[in-house]
Design a protein around this motif. Structure first.
Motif: not given
Length: 428
Positions: A119, A336, A305, A274, A310, A276, A298-300, A308
């Motif tokens: 992930l 966060w 999360g 996820v 990104e 976005r 972004t929601s995880w 990641v």
């Protein structure tokens, strides 16, 4: 002894065989031709027969034949492999073509290091940007790779692992039970057209249900996708039209000038892993290239999360380690927030886009690090974005225990140097 005829040579047996062959030459030619035809036909039938057998037996015989025909190429199938470990809760299968290339692969990852690693890698090249329809708990990482995270209630941590997780989270006595999920990653290596993508999604859901049953998860099977349903990369709307949507935070908070009249991509689905919201720069803004990402929200679902990276973001914006996903955090690069939604840990992130705020400088311009005031301002904005986004998502999902990052500490203004006192004569 009677002498042999002048035209005969060899033994009597050889002479008889020659006589027989001479009388049956036509029949022999027909027989040989028949054998050759049978050999050719056998070889011709061997490929389709092997195809049929592999397609029928691969992945425990669970691959839907009609969907497999849609996503595979014209190459013949070559081999299939399958492994299963009930104790570890892992399953893997791959169907290859005659050149050794994978056609379909399915892998499972229980909660733990391997799952978090997969992930965490999901956003390395680009953000996971396709949500799944019909409330399916997953997302499409890249074209052809579908991650699904079904409930797996019987895949519980051992007592020692529970104690360790609670201790590291600082909640040894108060930790609420966590909903157990299994990661099932399905990849079809030829899925580009809408028909192929729809078949890919059906394969992923079908194989996920088959695997969770095989592993004894005990959860409800995932619903089959609607006919023609495909992963959705989201829709861009003018920023003003994002008000009232799941991406309301980007329409109601103060944003940089480059994105005030820009577009917002909405890629959030009910039940998704996820979600976005992307604020894209105004195309006419002088210092921004077309499509420049200004802000990403972004929601995880889950506590992975922060793992990641990104878009290959650097420096690492948040603290890592077990339990990091359950603690709010804030830097000038990323914010966060966390909450609990129906037994799942949920994280909400706000970060600057890949090309903002520093990378849109003119070529050849030297990098100038931000001042303390600029760093503070960036942190304030990110906190405002994640707070608005998380509060709205929590309200929509009937979540609880929302934790937001603390307000950043405002830097002190540098003291102005005192002017030298003038002497009584006025000469200084």
């Amino acid at each position: 002894m009677e002498p042999r005829p002048a035209n005969r040579t060899g033994t009597q047996l050889e002479d008889r065989l020659k006589d027989w062959a001479s009388r049956h030459r036509t029949w022999l030619l027909v027989a040989v031709g028949t054998v050759v035809v049978l050999l050719i036909a056998g070889n011709a039938m061997r490929g389709p027969a092997k195809d049929w057998w592999l397609a029928r037996e691969a992945c425990g015989g669970q691959l839907p034949s009609g969907d497999l025909e849609i996503v595979r190429t014209d190459l013949r199938l070559g081999e299939a492999e399958e492994s299963f470990d009930a104790e570890d809760g892992t399953y893997s299968c791959v169907l290859r073509n005659e050149n050794g290339g994978a056609v379909v692969t399915v892998d499972t990852y229980p909660a733990g290091h391997d799952r978090d690693k997969v992930l965490g890698f999901a956003g390395t090249s680009r953000p996971p940007d396709a949500v799944l329809p019909g409330g399916l708990p997953g997302f499409e990482q890249d074209p052809g790779i579908v991650h699904l995270m079904p409930e797996c209630p019987r895949g519980v941590l051992s007592a020692a692992e529970k104690k360790e997780a609670r201790a590291e989270a600082g909640e040894q006595e108060k930790a609420a039970p966590v909903r157990r999920r299994l990661l099932v990653s399905t990849r079809t290596h030829s899925a580009h057209s809408p028909a192929e993508k729809a078949a890919m999604l059906r394969i992923a859901v079908h194989m996920t249900n088959a695997v969770t049953e095989k592993l004894g998860c005990g959860g409800e099977p995932l619903p089959a996708p609607a006919d023609g349903a495909v992963p959705d990369e989201g829709t861009y709307v003018p920023r003003a039209r994002a008000k009232g949507t799941a991406c309301d935070a980007l329409a109601t908070t103060r944003v940089p000038e480059a994105g005030r009249d820009g577009d917002v991509r909405i890629a959030i689905a009910d039940g998704g892993i996820v979600g976005r919201c992307t604020l894209r720069a105004t195309e006419t803004y002088p210092d921004a290239r077309e499509g420049t990402s200004i802000v990403e929200l972004t929601s995880w679902l889950g506590d992975w999360g922060p793992l990641v990276h990104e878009m290959g973001s650097d420096p690492d914006p948040l603290p890592m380690g077990r339990g990091a996903g359950r603690r709010p955090a804030l830097t000038e690069h990323r914010a966060w927030a966390v909450a609990r939604c129906d037994g799942d840990d949920v994280g909400f992130a706000a970060r600057w886009g890949q090309d903002y705020p520093d990378r849109h400088r003119k070529p050849g311009t030297a990098y100038v690090p931000p001042t303390e005031a600029e760093t503070y301002e960036r942190s304030v904005l990110l906190r405002a974005y994640v707070s608005a986004f998380a509060a709205d998502q929590v309200r929509r999902g009937a979540c609880t225990d929302l934790k937001l990052p603390e307000k950043p500490e405002k830097p002190e203004k540098p003291e102005k140097p005192e002017k030298p006192e003038r002497s009584a004569s006025g000469r200084g």
